[in-house]
Motif scaffolding. Structure first.
Motif, PDB file in Angstrom:
ATOM      1  N   MET A 178      89.015 -20.924 -79.596  1.00 26.13           N
ATOM      2  CA  MET A 178      89.786 -21.920 -80.446  1.00 26.13           C
ATOM      3  C   MET A 178      90.508 -22.865 -79.478  1.00 26.13           C
ATOM      4  N   PRO A 179      91.194 -22.531 -78.483  1.00 24.68           N
ATOM      5  CA  PRO A 179      91.703 -23.782 -77.385  1.00 24.68           C
ATOM      6  C   PRO A 179      90.804 -24.696 -76.912  1.00 24.68           C
ATOM      7  N   PHE A 180      89.229 -24.102 -76.730  1.00 22.74           N
ATOM      8  CA  PHE A 180      88.228 -24.938 -76.028  1.00 22.74           C
ATOM      9  C   PHE A 180      87.880 -25.936 -77.247  1.00 22.74           C
ATOM     10  N   LEU A 181      87.998 -25.497 -78.350  1.00 23.47           N
ATOM     11  CA  LEU A 181      87.399 -26.433 -79.526  1.00 23.47           C
ATOM     12  C   LEU A 181      88.526 -27.572 -79.728  1.00 23.47           C
ATOM     13  N   LYS A 182      89.834 -27.101 -79.480  1.00 23.90           N
ATOM     14  CA  LYS A 182      91.005 -27.980 -79.606  1.00 23.90           C
ATOM     15  C   LYS A 182      90.760 -28.988 -78.253  1.00 23.90           C
ATOM     16  N   LYS A 183      90.347 -28.349 -77.132  1.00 28.00           N
ATOM     17  CA  LYS A 183      90.175 -29.319 -76.031  1.00 28.00           C
ATOM     18  C   LYS A 183      89.247 -30.390 -76.264  1.00 28.00           C
ATOM     19  N   CYS A 184      88.106 -29.791 -76.934  1.00 25.86           N
ATOM     20  CA  CYS A 184      87.049 -30.534 -77.204  1.00 25.86           C
ATOM     21  C   CYS A 184      87.397 -31.957 -78.237  1.00 25.86           C
ATOM     22  N   LEU A 185      88.262 -31.556 -79.110  1.00 26.36           N
ATOM     23  CA  LEU A 185      88.812 -32.540 -80.164  1.00 26.36           C
ATOM     24  C   LEU A 185      89.787 -33.619 -79.339  1.00 26.36           C
ATOM     25  N   ALA A 186      90.322 -33.170 -78.414  1.00 23.31           N
ATOM     26  CA  ALA A 186      91.459 -34.078 -77.766  1.00 23.31           C
ATOM     27  C   ALA A 186      90.685 -34.896 -76.366  1.00 23.31           C
ATOM     28  N   GLU A 187      89.522 -34.401 -75.885  1.00 26.13           N
ATOM     29  CA  GLU A 187      88.826 -34.972 -74.763  1.00 26.13           C
ATOM     30  C   GLU A 187      87.469 -35.758 -75.060  1.00 26.13           C
ATOM     31  N   VAL A 188      86.591 -35.126 -75.893  1.00 30.57           N
ATOM     32  CA  VAL A 188      85.296 -35.577 -76.068  1.00 30.57           C
ATOM     33  C   VAL A 188      85.301 -36.695 -76.913  1.00 30.57           C
ATOM     34  N   ASP A 189      84.851 -37.945 -76.447  1.00 31.16           N
ATOM     35  CA  ASP A 189      84.853 -39.301 -76.869  1.00 31.16           C
ATOM     36  C   ASP A 189      84.647 -39.220 -78.584  1.00 31.16           C
ATOM     37  N   GLU A 190      83.555 -38.551 -78.963  1.00 28.96           N
ATOM     38  CA  GLU A 190      82.886 -38.729 -80.097  1.00 28.96           C
ATOM     39  C   GLU A 190      83.822 -37.926 -81.183  1.00 28.96           C
ATOM     40  N   TRP A 191      84.360 -36.874 -80.654  1.00 28.65           N
ATOM     41  CA  TRP A 191      85.105 -35.966 -81.520  1.00 28.65           C
ATOM     42  C   TRP A 191      86.502 -36.869 -81.606  1.00 28.65           C
ATOM     43  N   LYS A 192      86.782 -37.403 -80.577  1.00 29.54           N
ATOM     44  CA  LYS A 192      88.296 -38.026 -80.506  1.00 29.54           C
ATOM     45  C   LYS A 192      88.238 -39.257 -81.715  1.00 29.54           C
ATOM     46  N   ALA A 193      87.274 -39.918 -81.645  1.00 30.53           N
ATOM     47  CA  ALA A 193      86.926 -41.000 -82.742  1.00 30.53           C
ATOM     48  C   ALA A 193      87.000 -40.687 -84.155  1.00 30.53           C
ATOM     49  N   LEU A 194      86.080 -39.255 -84.241  1.00 33.42           N
ATOM     50  CA  LEU A 194      86.096 -38.791 -85.554  1.00 33.42           C
ATOM     51  C   LEU A 194      87.667 -38.514 -86.261  1.00 33.42           C
ATOM     52  N   GLY A 195      88.403 -37.688 -85.633  1.00 37.14           N
ATOM     53  CA  GLY A 195      89.280 -37.016 -85.820  1.00 37.14           C
ATOM     54  C   GLY A 195      89.284 -35.612 -86.446  1.00 37.14           C
ATOM     55  N   GLU A 196      90.216 -34.843 -86.522  1.00 37.29           N
ATOM     56  CA  GLU A 196      90.083 -33.549 -86.763  1.00 37.29           C
ATOM     57  C   GLU A 196      89.593 -33.384 -88.317  1.00 37.29           C
ATOM     58  N   LYS A 197      89.886 -34.139 -89.035  1.00 37.93           N
ATOM     59  CA  LYS A 197      89.334 -33.887 -90.493  1.00 37.93           C
ATOM     60  C   LYS A 197      87.840 -34.192 -90.643  1.00 37.93           C
ATOM     61  N   GLU A 198      87.520 -35.318 -89.971  1.00 39.14           N
ATOM     62  CA  GLU A 198      85.996 -35.677 -90.057  1.00 39.14           C
ATOM     63  C   GLU A 198      85.281 -34.883 -89.134  1.00 39.14           C
ATOM     64  N   VAL A 199      85.709 -34.339 -88.186  1.00 40.87           N
ATOM     65  CA  VAL A 199      84.965 -33.191 -87.374  1.00 40.87           C
ATOM     66  C   VAL A 199      84.775 -31.968 -88.169  1.00 40.87           C
ATOM     67  N   LEU A 200      85.800 -31.564 -88.873  1.00 44.67           N
ATOM     68  CA  LEU A 200      85.603 -30.364 -89.733  1.00 44.67           C
ATOM     69  C   LEU A 200      84.570 -30.511 -90.832  1.00 44.67           C
ATOM     70  N   SER A 201      84.413 -31.660 -91.204  1.00 43.66           N
ATOM     71  CA  SER A 201      83.345 -32.103 -92.482  1.00 43.66           C
ATOM     72  C   SER A 201      81.975 -32.528 -91.808  1.00 43.66           C
ATOM     73  N   GLN A 202      81.829 -33.121 -90.515  1.00 44.59           N
ATOM     74  CA  GLN A 202      80.627 -33.837 -89.932  1.00 44.59           C
ATOM     75  C   GLN A 202      80.031 -33.027 -89.043  1.00 44.59           C
ATOM     76  N   ILE A 203      80.809 -32.095 -88.259  1.00 47.56           N
ATOM     77  CA  ILE A 203      80.198 -31.204 -87.311  1.00 47.56           C
ATOM     78  C   ILE A 203      79.906 -29.799 -87.380  1.00 47.56           C
ATOM     79  N   GLN A 204      78.915 -29.291 -86.672  1.00 45.34           N
ATOM     80  CA  GLN A 204      78.685 -27.927 -86.886  1.00 45.34           C
ATOM     81  C   GLN A 204      78.290 -27.484 -84.984  1.00 45.34           C
ATOM     82  N   ILE A 205      78.368 -25.913 -84.951  1.00 38.34           N
ATOM     83  CA  ILE A 205      78.301 -25.615 -83.569  1.00 38.34           C
ATOM     84  C   ILE A 205      77.064 -24.318 -83.658  1.00 38.34           C
ATOM     85  N   VAL A 206      76.283 -24.347 -82.768  1.00 42.85           N
ATOM     86  CA  VAL A 206      75.484 -23.127 -82.326  1.00 42.85           C
ATOM     87  C   VAL A 206      75.910 -22.862 -80.982  1.00 42.85           C
TER      88      VAL A 206
END
Length: 449
Positions: free
Chosen positions: A127-155
């Motif tokens: 969970m902290p790593f995913l939060k760090k991705c949201l805060a530091e990875v450019d494409e995640w930051k540009a989307l914001g948390e709401k859009e990340v939750l609806s547009q991204i999936q992880i394997v």
């Protein structure tokens, strides 16, 4: 056609054939009917028909499970890969785009600190790593948390320091004070915030990660030959073996199929680090007796109790109680207050000539070399023996060179010395091998979905 598609066609055709044959026997066979009169029901054909029906239903069930797995991937979402290398001391994570080796983000979490308050392992670190991705990875930051939750999936794939069960979970004896569990299925089911992004979380043994990671190494830049000419002796069809000490001691081996070498190497885990420790001299016999008392074991001690970061701490403890006049007070106090970093304290202070810390590292490295030699005898890895894990680069002075404690013990195999000398052997000088291998496993999982 892909091998999986060919298998589906063969299976379906075989089932159809069985059904046709069994119906034919029921309709025309007289030798198995009642009294041979051509009337009645053939028990053999009934059994064959029932077996065919059962096989077909099982086939449909497996196809259904496969379809469910494929539904995990939403083609309208952007997929990312998370690789994790989960040791007893640290958890390393990396975020990748599929098919790309270079990570978007890498971070390390000390387990002891992370596990203090979190309810589960994945809440403590993933969970902290995913939060760090949201805060530091450019494409995640540009989307914001709401859009990340609806547009991204992880394997994801987590390479974990313990035997992974068929239920995709593991109990790690060296995670936290009393061991800890990681459950890949629970991670997939978790809908808590950013953890809901994970649609697949495959667990593998940490040394499966190490094994696949070794295949990704640059042998000119990232390894040191421990026997001259090792690179030239490598046989690319032969087994490969990895033995690596960090918080614990891990071992694995890799082989190629002689019938399908183009498929490459397949890695197999082991728990070789829990094989018996064998002392090599009178002082080590005393060490063995000390460890049997410490761990309440009447007959044996695992080699990991000596060859690992925590093993190094055990060796120093033994030496400190045997030679109290040689104890350096400042080092000993630092050691006692170091928690799960006691081995690091001894390693850092091992450069002092004649110190107990130096003696402890020498004993540990000799036992390390002996165990690597044992693995070399068992697997004859002429494709390469790789000494991985965090202790190799940190103690390379005790490992490299034929007069080092490590190599002296490695080469001391009596009648088999000639065989040992023929095996290419390397020390791996970086510590991200397991993380690289976890990425390879995650990519395989993604491509199969």
């Amino acid at each position: 056609l892909k091998r999986k598609e060919v298998g589906n066609i063969v299976c379906a055709t075989s089932l159809f054939f069985l059904v046709v044959v069994s119906i034919s026997i029921m309709s025309h066979s007289s030798w198995c009917t009642a009294g041979g009169s051509g009337k009645g029901v053939c028990p053999f054909s009934v059994a064959l028909f029932a077996g065919s029906a059962f096989s077909y239903l099982n086939y449909v069930r497996l196809r259904s499970k496969s379809a469910v797995a494929k539904c995990c991937i939403d083609e309208h979402k952007q997929t990312y890969i998370i690789a994790g290398d989960i040791g007893g001391t640290n958890s390393r994570f990396a975020l990748h785009r599929p098919g790309q080796k270079d990570p978007l983000l890498v971070h390390i979490y000390p387990n002891e600190e992370a596990l203090k308050t979190a309810p589960t392992y994945h809440h403590a670190t993933l969970m902290p790593f995913l939060k760090k991705c949201l805060a530091e990875v450019d494409e995640w930051k540009a989307l914001g948390e709401k859009e990340v939750l609806s547009q991204i999936q992880i394997v994801g794939c987590l390479a974990t320091a313990g035997p992974v069960t068929t239920n995709n979970d593991v109990f790690m004896v060296n995670l936290g004070e009393n061991g800890g569990s990681i459950d890949g299925n629970e991670i997939e089911k978790c809908q808590d915030g950013l953890l809901s992004l994970v649609v697949r979380c495959k667990l593998v043994n940490d040394f499966v990660g190490q094994g696949y990671g070794v295949l990704d190494l640059d042998y000119d830049k990232e390894v040191i030959e421990l026997l001259p000419g090792s690179k030239a002796k490598m046989n690319d069809l032969a087994p490969i073996c990895c033995v690596g000490a960090g918080t614990g001691l891990g071992e694995c081996f890799l082989t190629k199929s002689s019938l399908a070498t183009k498929l490459g190497y397949e890695c197999y885990p082991s728990e070789g680090g829990h094989a018996d420790y064998v002392p090599r001299g009178p002082l080590e016999v005393e060490l063995l007796d000390y460890l049997k008392r410490k761990f309440s074991s009447d007959h044996r001690i695992s080699v990991e109790r000596v060859v690992s970061g925590r093993g190094l701490a055990n060796v120093y403890e033994f030496l400190a109680q045997k030679f109290p006049t040689k104890v350096v007070k400042s080092v000993h106090e630092e050691f006692l207050n170091a928690g799960d970093q006691q081995g690091r304290v001894i390693g850092v202070n091992s450069s002092t000539e004649g110190s107990l810390a130096q003696q402890a590292v020498q004993i540990m490295c000799a036992a390390y070399g002996s165990e690597v030699g044992n693995a070399a005898l068992k697997f004859i890895p002429t494709g390469g023996m790789f000494v991985t894990g965090g202790l190799a680069p940190k103690n390379i002075g005790m490992i490299q060179g034929e007069d080092s404690p490590f190599m002296k013990a490695y080469l001391d195999k009596g009648r088999m010395n000639g065989l040992i000398e023929s095996i290419p052997i390397f020390a791996v000088m970086n510590e991200d091998v397991g993380l690289r291998g976890a990425r390879v496993c995650a990519e395989r999982e993604y491509n199969a979905m």
